[in-house]
Design a protein around this motif. Sequence first.
Motif, short mmCIF file in Angstrom:
data_model
loop_
_atom_site.label_atom_id
_atom_site.label_comp_id
_atom_site.label_asym_id
_atom_site.label_seq_id
_atom_site.Cartn_x
_atom_site.Cartn_y
_atom_site.Cartn_z
N ARG A 92 0.19 -1.08 -0.12
CA ARG A 92 -0.34 0.62 0.45
C ARG A 92 0.74 1.46 0.27
O ARG A 92 0.42 2.25 -0.29
CB ARG A 92 -0.96 -0.01 1.34
N GLU A 115 -5.09 0.54 2.21
CA GLU A 115 -5.33 1.41 2.31
C GLU A 115 -4.19 2.54 2.15
O GLU A 115 -3.03 2.43 3.00
CB GLU A 115 -6.34 2.38 3.48
N TYR A 129 -11.03 5.95 -2.15
CA TYR A 129 -10.53 4.50 -1.43
C TYR A 129 -11.71 3.77 -0.98
O TYR A 129 -12.93 3.80 -0.31
CB TYR A 129 -9.24 4.01 -0.34
N TYR A 321 -14.32 8.89 0.41
CA TYR A 321 -13.88 6.89 1.05
C TYR A 321 -15.46 6.74 1.27
O TYR A 321 -15.96 7.28 1.57
CB TYR A 321 -13.53 7.57 2.84
N TRP A 323 -17.22 3.58 3.65
CA TRP A 323 -15.97 2.44 4.34
C TRP A 323 -17.34 1.59 4.60
O TRP A 323 -18.88 2.45 5.49
CB TRP A 323 -16.57 3.52 6.52
#
Length: 338
Positions: A92, A115, A129, A321, A323
């Motif tokens: 990463r 990440e 991400y 992002y 999550w």
Amino acid sequence: MKKTVTALAAGVMLATLSMSAQASDTLIGSCIYKFDDTFMTGVRNNMEKAAADLGAEIELVDSQNRQPAQNDQVDTFITKGVTALIINPVDRSAAGPLVEKAKAENLPIVFVNREPEKSILDGYDKAYYVGARAEESGTIGGQLIVEYFKAHPEADKNGDGVVQYILLKGEQGHQDATLRSEYCVKAMIDGGLKIQAIGEDNANWDKVQGHDKMKNFITSQGIDAIEAVLANNDDMALGAIEALKSEGYNTGKDATKYIPVVGVDATAPALQAIANGQMLGTSLNDAKNQGTAAVRIADVASKGEAVTSESIGYKLTDGKYVWIPYVKVNAENYKDFM
Ligand code: GAL
């Protein structure tokens, strides 16, 4: 469509992107750090399914745990004219050059599971991400052990008021290994347990390595000294259980010969081990939603549309992002995930 896209020179890709309005114009190039990884196989299968549901095309390649190979694969995808990249990096910390490659082509790039540094993602408005917060799964693992010792004081086999545990960690440098390890320990302490690590080692997410490391600890510490096993993922937990089974422990048949073992991922074999009474619990690392969210971002961005919570159907944080939450899994609810 793939042939048409392939035939296009990289220079005219932008024009093609703005012209393409249909889902079928999406061609996603995706590199997976290695195909031989149980959890990432789940993510991979769900990415294929999500792409099929959207009528998008996806090509997945195996980076075979080699970053230089992955860099070449990204070059090949770019030459081929993909409309977006989904990358599960091998390393990463090596994401920077991949973002630069994508940026040079104005190509959306979605990282999954490993990440990159925030500064790397912040350097390109089309870098994203999708992952899960490792702190959560670490905490769940620690809490499962706390609950077990509160319900089973006899699990403190030597009666010293301290839980002697083994920690099997994933790959060094991986955020999931670092944070899960830190937070499972923190959760045990926060839950009021006195704890002592009597063995700690990296087993690289791997069942065979988990087994071998556990065998070493059994030899060096003695089975009677081990009161709990916390593993950063299910494959390593299942390897440890194999080692315990060869000592007559955790067979699911003798409640007096049982050491609580926790993992992370909620893979099919782990759910089975929970069902069999061989494993205490795990957390769902949601391969379906991680894979689907990554493909939706790639598809929306491929069409030149704005990537928003509404357009992808997942909450987008800081514009980049997604999550996906972990869920605690134990004997009470494992069936919900089978
Ligand atoms: C973790 C997962 C591990 C392994 C690793 C690969 O999130 O728990 O089993 O798949 O990712 O990066």
